[in-house]
Design an enzyme around this catalytic site. Structure first.
Site, PDB file in Angstrom:
ATOM      1  N   LYS A 123       0.870  -1.184   0.000  1.00  0.00           N
ATOM      2  CA  LYS A 123       0.000   0.000   0.000  1.00  0.00           C
ATOM      3  C   LYS A 123       0.900   1.224   0.000  1.00  0.00           C
ATOM      4  O   LYS A 123       2.049   1.161   0.448  1.00  0.00           O
ATOM      5  CB  LYS A 123      -0.895   0.020   1.235  1.00  0.00           C
ATOM      6  N   ASP A 154      -6.388   4.508  -5.358  1.00  0.00           N
ATOM      7  CA  ASP A 154      -7.164   4.450  -4.122  1.00  0.00           C
ATOM      8  C   ASP A 154      -7.775   5.845  -3.963  1.00  0.00           C
ATOM      9  O   ASP A 154      -7.900   6.578  -4.951  1.00  0.00           O
ATOM     10  CB  ASP A 154      -6.261   4.068  -2.938  1.00  0.00           C
TER      11      ASP A 154
END
Length: 453
Positions: free
Chosen positions: A134, A174
């Protein structure tokens, strides 16, 4: 951190959690994710003590590497700004690191690590060969011009490009990072590498190797998961009253699919408040407002006089059958949960990452409300990202309809694996425990097979 042969499975878990907190001070979101997952694994450690012997949980909670870096960029007025960039590469036991990039002022090490840790289990559940990562930056893209976005993403990529690649780490979008930002990154990465490595990113535009259904996938997948939850209650989505928090792409496409399957979406929100219409909302108008005109959700009331806007009460006070929290982490607390329960909600499926607090989840479980955790319910996004990687590797492009069918199959498989794992380990109906266990065991077994690394 060594193991103690005399300690119980619960004591082992508590020791690992204690060590995580000592090593990573002031990271509450990361602790929350570790605790939620670790405690649900106690029955696994009791039944399979070899996981303790191989220190799998200790190794899994410590990322392979955490990268932080400076991102300097110039705005349109010639003013220089400095932001902080992040990438956590958490676990690549079953495939290259995979996970989105988030551009938002709230981004910090704790949030990136919590998202990356959750990604281990989510990616494992998809059945695809993808590890977990991430990243992002504490940059706010709102109000920025296209040129400012381009300059920032190019500066961000100048550093991140050293650590990614089709077989190493494959970022995606995202919050705050959509197709425009990914395409800018693809261009800068290509420039720095001197080669067109199509599979280095997912979420790309169709003409540069992207996949159909990428923007719809998380929202659609969440609804497919909720549909399976309802089917286990001998219900269908037909006629169900649905509320959805957020008005971004996850929320919009969750609304679109829910309506397509016969549900009535009666409320949605953005950061300014929520709109409500008992007769049902028009998702096409919401798309126009949010995706094209970039306006507040309150503008919807100008389109339909029967719709009300509220910026004081929580959206979760509205009576509904199905609630889909799709905005951001910890948006739904215990008070919200109890309001939903009192008003008769039967299914909660998380479209966002960890949008429900621990106390909210406990309230749902104590009241026997079916709860679909984000690592399972919103895995559709990363699942279709993995399908994009597969298309890039084979230099083919599948149709929207083909990918939609694959997504439905993947979400059904995730639901079944989670349900069966919960049942096997004495926690029938607990999809959180089931998802954690099913995701953990696959990665843990591969970690053991690959040795102590």
């Amino acid at each position: 951190m060594g193991t103690n042969k005399e300690e119980s499975a619960k004591q082992y878990v508590e020791r690992v959690i204690h060590t995580v907190k000592e090593r990573s001070p002031n990271e509450p979101e990361f602790y929350q994710a570790v605790e939620e997952i670790a405690y649900s694994l106690v029955p696994v450690f009791e039944k399979h003590p070899h996981y303790i012997k191989h220190a799998v949980l200790e190794r899994m909670t410590e990322p392979d590497r955490m990268i932080t870096f400076r991102v300097a960029w110039m705005d349109d007025e010639g003013v220089i700004h400095v932001n902080r960039g992040y990438r956590v590469q958490f676990n690549n036991a079953i495939g290259p690191y995979k996970g989105g990039l988030r551009f938002d002022p709230s981004v910090n090490a704790s949030i990136i690590k919590f998202l990356g840790f959750e990604q281990i289990f989510k990616n494992s559940l998809t059945g695809q060969a993808i590890g977990a990562g991430k990243g992002g930056a504490d940059f706010n893209p709102k109000g920025k011009s296209d040129m400012e976005i381009m300059r920032f993403t190019q500066s961000y990529m100048n550093e991140l490009s050293k650590y990614i690649g089709p077989n190493v780490d494959v970022p995606a979008g995202d919050i705050g990072v959509g197709g425009r930002e990914i395409d800018y990154m693809v261009g800068q990465y290509k420039r720095l590498r001197g080669a067109f490595e199509k599979g280095a990113f997912t979420g790309k535009g169709i003409d540069v190797g992207g996949s159909w259904m990428r923007q719809e996938s998380t929202g659609y997948g969440t609804v497919y998961f909720a549909k399976r939850m309802l089917e286990d209650q001998d219900k269908s989505l037909e006629g169900q009253r649905v509320i959805v928090s957020g008005a971004g792409k996850v929320s919009i496409y969750a609304m679109e699919k829910a309506i397509e399957l016969g549900a009535k979406v009666i409320a949605c929100s953005d950061s300014s408040g929520y709109i409500f219409d008992e007769a049902g909302l028009d998702v096409e108008k919401i798309k126009q407002l949010k995706e094209v005109e970039n306006k507040r959700i309150s503008e919807y009331t100008k389109f339909n006089s029967n719709t009300t806007f509220d910026n004081e009460e929580s959206i979760w006070t509205i009576p509904c059958d199905v609630a889909l929290p799709c905005a951001t982490q910890n948006e739904l607390d215990e008070n919200n949960a109890r309001a939903l329960i009192e008003n008769g909600v039967s299914v909660i499926a998380e479209g966002a990452n960890m949008p429900c607090t621990h106390d909210a989840i406990l309230a749902f479980q104590e009241s026997d409300v079916a709860f679909g955790p984000g690592k399972a319910a919103n895995a559709g996004g990363v699942a279709v990202s993995a399908l994009e990687m597969a298309q890039n590797s084979s230099r083919v492009s599948w149709s929207f309809e083909a990918i939609d069918q694959m997504l439905q199959d993947i979400m059904t498989d995730i639901y079944d694996k989670s349900k069966n794992a919960a049942q096997e380990y004495g926690q029938e109906g607990n999809l959180i425990a089931g998802a954690n266990i099913a995701g953990f065991k696959k990665v843990a077994d591969v970690m053991i097979a690959q040795g102590i690394i």
